[in-house]
Every structure is written in C-alpha cells, then in structure tokens.
Design a protein around this motif. Structure first.
Motif, PDB file in Angstrom:
ATOM      1  N   ARG A 137      -6.611  -0.725  -3.404  1.00 46.03           N
ATOM      2  CA  ARG A 137      -8.125  -0.683  -2.830  1.00 46.03           C
ATOM      3  C   ARG A 137      -8.476   0.734  -2.332  1.00 46.03           C
ATOM      4  O   ARG A 137      -9.383   1.280  -2.278  1.00 46.03           O
ATOM      5  CB  ARG A 137      -8.684  -1.874  -2.280  1.00 46.03           C
ATOM      6  N   TYR A 138      -7.787   1.135  -1.116  1.00 46.05           N
ATOM      7  CA  TYR A 138      -7.829   2.309  -0.637  1.00 46.05           C
ATOM      8  C   TYR A 138      -7.988   3.568  -1.773  1.00 46.05           C
ATOM      9  O   TYR A 138      -8.827   4.472  -1.647  1.00 46.05           O
ATOM     10  CB  TYR A 138      -6.647   2.554   0.398  1.00 46.05           C
ATOM     11  N   ALA A 139      -6.879   3.489  -2.541  1.00 43.56           N
ATOM     12  CA  ALA A 139      -6.907   4.435  -3.785  1.00 43.56           C
ATOM     13  C   ALA A 139      -8.109   4.513  -4.363  1.00 43.56           C
ATOM     14  O   ALA A 139      -8.483   5.529  -4.950  1.00 43.56           O
ATOM     15  CB  ALA A 139      -5.796   4.217  -4.554  1.00 43.56           C
ATOM     16  N   TRP A 140      -8.830   3.502  -4.783  1.00 43.14           N
ATOM     17  CA  TRP A 140     -10.025   3.359  -5.519  1.00 43.14           C
ATOM     18  C   TRP A 140     -11.221   3.711  -4.707  1.00 43.14           C
ATOM     19  O   TRP A 140     -11.731   4.463  -5.150  1.00 43.14           O
ATOM     20  CB  TRP A 140      -9.966   1.724  -6.078  1.00 43.14           C
ATOM     21  N   GLU A 141     -11.384   3.379  -3.710  1.00 45.20           N
ATOM     22  CA  GLU A 141     -12.593   3.386  -2.874  1.00 45.20           C
ATOM     23  C   GLU A 141     -12.626   4.387  -2.183  1.00 45.20           C
ATOM     24  O   GLU A 141     -13.989   5.211  -2.027  1.00 45.20           O
ATOM     25  CB  GLU A 141     -12.563   2.055  -1.860  1.00 45.20           C
ATOM     26  N   ARG A 142     -11.420   4.852  -1.674  1.00 44.55           N
ATOM     27  CA  ARG A 142     -11.448   6.182  -0.866  1.00 44.55           C
ATOM     28  C   ARG A 142     -11.260   7.557  -1.831  1.00 44.55           C
ATOM     29  O   ARG A 142     -12.051   8.540  -1.509  1.00 44.55           O
ATOM     30  CB  ARG A 142     -10.539   6.246   0.382  1.00 44.55           C
ATOM     31  N   PHE A 143     -10.455   7.436  -2.684  1.00 44.89           N
ATOM     32  CA  PHE A 143      -9.905   8.601  -3.308  1.00 44.89           C
ATOM     33  C   PHE A 143     -10.336   8.478  -4.916  1.00 44.89           C
ATOM     34  O   PHE A 143     -10.236   9.470  -5.673  1.00 44.89           O
ATOM     35  CB  PHE A 143      -8.299   8.727  -3.377  1.00 44.89           C
ATOM     36  N   HIS A 144     -11.177   7.434  -5.346  1.00 47.71           N
ATOM     37  CA  HIS A 144     -11.560   7.156  -6.775  1.00 47.71           C
ATOM     38  C   HIS A 144     -10.431   7.530  -7.778  1.00 47.71           C
ATOM     39  O   HIS A 144     -10.622   8.093  -8.502  1.00 47.71           O
ATOM     40  CB  HIS A 144     -12.734   7.911  -6.900  1.00 47.71           C
ATOM     41  N   SER A 145      -9.470   7.110  -7.523  1.00 45.76           N
ATOM     42  CA  SER A 145      -8.136   7.037  -8.393  1.00 45.76           C
ATOM     43  C   SER A 145      -7.765   5.740  -9.095  1.00 45.76           C
ATOM     44  O   SER A 145      -7.137   4.989  -8.842  1.00 45.76           O
ATOM     45  CB  SER A 145      -6.703   7.500  -7.487  1.00 45.76           C
ATOM     46  N   LEU A 182      -4.761   0.746 -10.164  1.00 44.40           N
ATOM     47  CA  LEU A 182      -4.380  -0.255 -11.380  1.00 44.40           C
ATOM     48  C   LEU A 182      -2.944  -0.269 -10.956  1.00 44.40           C
ATOM     49  O   LEU A 182      -2.389  -1.559 -10.996  1.00 44.40           O
ATOM     50  CB  LEU A 182      -4.751   0.407 -12.588  1.00 44.40           C
ATOM     51  N   ALA A 183      -2.121   0.775 -10.859  1.00 38.42           N
ATOM     52  CA  ALA A 183      -0.524   0.574 -10.592  1.00 38.42           C
ATOM     53  C   ALA A 183      -0.315   0.030  -9.409  1.00 38.42           C
ATOM     54  O   ALA A 183       0.795  -1.048  -9.267  1.00 38.42           O
ATOM     55  CB  ALA A 183       0.087   2.078 -10.586  1.00 38.42           C
ATOM     56  N   LEU A 184      -0.742   0.004  -8.233  1.00 39.75           N
ATOM     57  CA  LEU A 184      -0.577  -0.633  -7.135  1.00 39.75           C
ATOM     58  C   LEU A 184      -0.824  -2.084  -6.871  1.00 39.75           C
ATOM     59  O   LEU A 184      -0.403  -2.715  -6.045  1.00 39.75           O
ATOM     60  CB  LEU A 184      -1.069   0.412  -6.013  1.00 39.75           C
ATOM     61  N   ASN A 185      -2.096  -2.255  -7.631  1.00 37.31           N
ATOM     62  CA  ASN A 185      -2.745  -3.381  -7.281  1.00 37.31           C
ATOM     63  C   ASN A 185      -1.814  -4.737  -7.878  1.00 37.31           C
ATOM     64  O   ASN A 185      -1.288  -4.792  -8.716  1.00 37.31           O
ATOM     65  CB  ASN A 185      -4.095  -3.839  -8.329  1.00 37.31           C
ATOM     66  N   ARG A 186      -1.656  -5.717  -6.933  1.00 36.37           N
ATOM     67  CA  ARG A 186      -0.851  -6.871  -7.136  1.00 36.37           C
ATOM     68  C   ARG A 186      -1.516  -8.273  -6.922  1.00 36.37           C
ATOM     69  O   ARG A 186      -1.078  -9.198  -7.726  1.00 36.37           O
ATOM     70  CB  ARG A 186       0.583  -6.920  -6.062  1.00 36.37           C
ATOM     71  N   PHE A 224       2.099   4.126   4.774  1.00 36.80           N
ATOM     72  CA  PHE A 224       2.381   3.856   6.090  1.00 36.80           C
ATOM     73  C   PHE A 224       1.611   2.761   6.790  1.00 36.80           C
ATOM     74  O   PHE A 224       1.662   2.167   7.566  1.00 36.80           O
ATOM     75  CB  PHE A 224       2.549   5.101   6.837  1.00 36.80           C
ATOM     76  N   TYR A 225       0.239   3.104   6.492  1.00 35.85           N
ATOM     77  CA  TYR A 225      -0.756   2.429   7.368  1.00 35.85           C
ATOM     78  C   TYR A 225      -1.383   1.123   6.780  1.00 35.85           C
ATOM     79  O   TYR A 225      -2.117   0.491   7.182  1.00 35.85           O
ATOM     80  CB  TYR A 225      -2.105   3.553   7.542  1.00 35.85           C
ATOM     81  N   THR A 226      -1.037   0.951   5.489  1.00 31.95           N
ATOM     82  CA  THR A 226      -1.315  -0.341   4.729  1.00 31.95           C
ATOM     83  C   THR A 226       0.015  -1.368   4.642  1.00 31.95           C
ATOM     84  O   THR A 226       0.782  -0.763   3.783  1.00 31.95           O
ATOM     85  CB  THR A 226      -2.153  -0.091   3.515  1.00 31.95           C
ATOM     86  N   PRO A 227      -0.124  -2.482   4.788  1.00 30.60           N
ATOM     87  CA  PRO A 227       1.031  -3.209   4.932  1.00 30.60           C
ATOM     88  C   PRO A 227       1.258  -4.010   3.463  1.00 30.60           C
ATOM     89  O   PRO A 227       2.477  -3.993   3.138  1.00 30.60           O
ATOM     90  CB  PRO A 227       0.816  -4.400   5.808  1.00 30.60           C
ATOM     91  N   ILE A 228       0.396  -3.806   2.488  1.00 34.93           N
ATOM     92  CA  ILE A 228       0.901  -4.387   1.081  1.00 34.93           C
ATOM     93  C   ILE A 228       0.057  -3.396   0.268  1.00 34.93           C
ATOM     94  O   ILE A 228      -0.794  -2.725   0.235  1.00 34.93           O
ATOM     95  CB  ILE A 228       0.017  -5.823   1.167  1.00 34.93           C
ATOM     96  N   PRO A 229       0.781  -3.483  -0.982  1.00 35.70           N
ATOM     97  CA  PRO A 229       0.288  -2.417  -1.980  1.00 35.70           C
ATOM     98  C   PRO A 229      -1.213  -2.893  -2.400  1.00 35.70           C
ATOM     99  O   PRO A 229      -1.868  -1.880  -2.811  1.00 35.70           O
ATOM    100  CB  PRO A 229       1.240  -2.919  -3.307  1.00 35.70           C
ATOM    101  N   THR A 230      -1.669  -3.927  -2.384  1.00 39.44           N
ATOM    102  CA  THR A 230      -2.968  -4.064  -2.748  1.00 39.44           C
ATOM    103  C   THR A 230      -3.852  -3.456  -1.987  1.00 39.44           C
ATOM    104  O   THR A 230      -4.996  -3.112  -2.503  1.00 39.44           O
ATOM    105  CB  THR A 230      -3.223  -5.713  -2.818  1.00 39.44           C
ATOM    106  N   THR A 231      -3.715  -3.521  -0.821  1.00 35.14           N
ATOM    107  CA  THR A 231      -4.540  -2.560   0.362  1.00 35.14           C
ATOM    108  C   THR A 231      -4.551  -1.333  -0.112  1.00 35.14           C
ATOM    109  O   THR A 231      -5.592  -0.577  -0.197  1.00 35.14           O
ATOM    110  CB  THR A 231      -4.227  -2.985   1.611  1.00 35.14           C
ATOM    111  N   ALA A 232      -3.338  -0.649  -0.409  1.00 33.81           N
ATOM    112  CA  ALA A 232      -3.216   0.403  -0.754  1.00 33.81           C
ATOM    113  C   ALA A 232      -4.126   0.864  -2.126  1.00 33.81           C
ATOM    114  O   ALA A 232      -4.623   1.923  -2.368  1.00 33.81           O
ATOM    115  CB  ALA A 232      -1.779   0.853  -1.033  1.00 33.81           C
TER     116      ALA A 232
END
Length: 277
Positions: free
Chosen positions: A30-38, A43-47, A20-28
């Motif tokens: 990086r958020y998943a990696w840096e904030r949640f270390h997932s 890898l799946a979201l990065n475009r 909701f808060y990130t307009p593009i999957p790539t931002t999501a």
C-alpha cells in the motif's frame, strides 16, 4: 541529467526503508501504491489486502479515477485480470470483482465466461443492477438461440433502473432490430432521445434512429435523423469516445470515432438515394 544507476540505487534505498519500517508486505504494497504510485510493485508485494488488489485491477483496466485526470490511461488486461482474481482469492464475495472480470472476458469475446462471471456477481451482489446491462450486452453478442430474448429482458430491467443512461436505449434497440422489431426499436430510441440525459444531443441515438427509419422505409425521417447525427458526431472528441466505451483500448478511440463518422455518412447517402435526392 540523472543517471539510471542513481535512480536504481535510490529505488533500492527507498524499498529498503519501506521494508524496514513496515512489518508486513501488504503494508509495503500500500505504501508503494499510495506514496510512490508504483502499481507493479504494489501488486507484487500485496498478500492480504483485497481492496488494494481491486484498486490495482481498476488501474490496469484504465479506470481514470485511479490515475488522475491528467494521466494516460493504462490498458493491461492481463495484469488487471490477475489483480481482480487476487482480490477474489482474498475476499471471495468482494463486490464488483466478478463484474470487472466479466468485462475483461467480454473484451476477449469470451462471452460464456463473461456470463458466468456476471451471474456470480449477481449472486453475491444482487443489488448491482448495472450487471444486468453488461449481461444483456453479452447475451446480444453471444447470439445463441434464445439469447436475444434474454438480452431484451435484461436491457428493459436496466432502463427501468437507470432511465437517464442512453446506452440502455441504444443497445435495446439493437437487440429489437436483430429480432426484426423495427417499429418497437424506433420507439425505444425516441424514448432515449426524449428521456436519457443528453439524449437529444446524442449522435449514437440519432444514428440508430435513422437506421430504424431506413429499415421501416421512412426515408425522409431517416435523412433528418442522420443529418442530426452527423452534426453531433462532428464535435465528438476522443475523450467522449473513451467515455462511451470505457472497456475498450483507448488507443482505438481515434479509429472508432472515424469509423462512426464514416458510417453516418454512408447511412445518410443511402437514405438520400432511397428518397431520390
């Protein structure tokens, strides 16, 4: 105790917020990696983020800096390869991506493919002299006619660039021994012991020197070198082994360490028998 259903629901809420808060999957991603270390989710979201793809590849290849000193080293080569290839698809001239793919090919014993990747790395990143070490090692293991001479040349170039790194001396000596240049190999190892960082306390260099002395019929010198190697190897830890072989599966460290110590013992016994002791 937290129930699995609650965990799944919480994850879904978090991901909904991310999207909701990130307009593009790539931002999501990086958020998943840096904030949640997932890493899997990232890898799946990065475009579009080549740097993130490379970082995820390094993570899956067991790069300690990607996971923190206290974390267990992951070692998932399929995911690492996928991530590095994604990085190259997004940034075809990205430094080190071909080099990392070459290391994976080397682990799989795909030596010709590894050489192709290394040559690509050197074409886009000619200043990265460390690729010469990996290329030399790959030539040495591939072992086609002429490969040993190519390996020797690359190892010498690497040592000139990084005279403090013991592995260059040790592996150059291995190649020289394969070429039956035992005296030259012994000289290279002595140089490594004298000039590499920590060379005088490096059990790999001392063991290799003992082998060269044995091949040269210098049995007393061989015994001395093997005794030194044996003492130094006794204090090695699995972390030391992983540091020496960063591209190998960390699960193999204990077995590799034991095989090294056993090999030194056998070498020492052979040298003592030849000396008549």
């Amino acid at each position: 105790m937290v129930r699995p259903g609650y965990i799944a629901a919480a994850t879904a809420i978090v991901m909904a917020a991310v999207w909701f808060y990130t307009p593009i999957p790539t931002t999501a991603a990086r958020y998943a990696w840096e904030r949640f270390h997932s890493p899997a989710l990232a890898l799946a979201l990065n475009r579009t983020d080549a740097d993130l793809a490379f970082s995820l590849g390094a993570y899956y290849f067991g790069n300690q800096s990607m996971i923190g000193a206290a974390g267990a080293r992951p070692y998932e080569l399929g995911k690492a390869e996928y991530a590095f290839k994604k990085a190259l698809a997004l940034a075809p001239t990205m430094p080190l991506a071909h080099y990392m793919l070459a290391r994976i090919e080397f682990v799989h014993s795909n030596f010709t493919a590894a050489l192709a990747e290394l040559n690509e790395e050197l074409s886009v990143n000619p200043a990265y002299t460390r690729a010469l070490y990996m290329r030399a090692l790959t030539y040495a293991y591939r072992g086609r006619p002429g490969d040993l001479s190519l390996a020797e040349a690359d190892f010498r170039s690497f040592i000139a660039w990084a005279p403090g790194e013991w592995a260059g001396y040790n592996d150059l000596a291995y190649v020289l021994a394969k070429e039956k240049k035992y005296e030259e190999a012994a000289t290279v190892l002595a140089d490594g012991i004298a000039h590499a960082d920590g060379g005088g306390t490096n059990p790999w260099l001392w063991n290799s020197l003992g082998v060269m002395e044995l091949d040269l019929g210098k049995f007393s010198g061989a015994v001395s070198a093997f005794l030194k190697a044996q003492t130094l190897a006794a204090s090695l830890t699995e972390t030391d082994w992983q540091r020496a072989y960063p591209g190998n599966d960390p699960k193999l460290a204990a077995g590799g360490l034991e095989a090294m110590r056993s090999g030194i013992e056998k070498n020492l016994a052979t040298a003592r028998a030849a000396l008549g002791k």
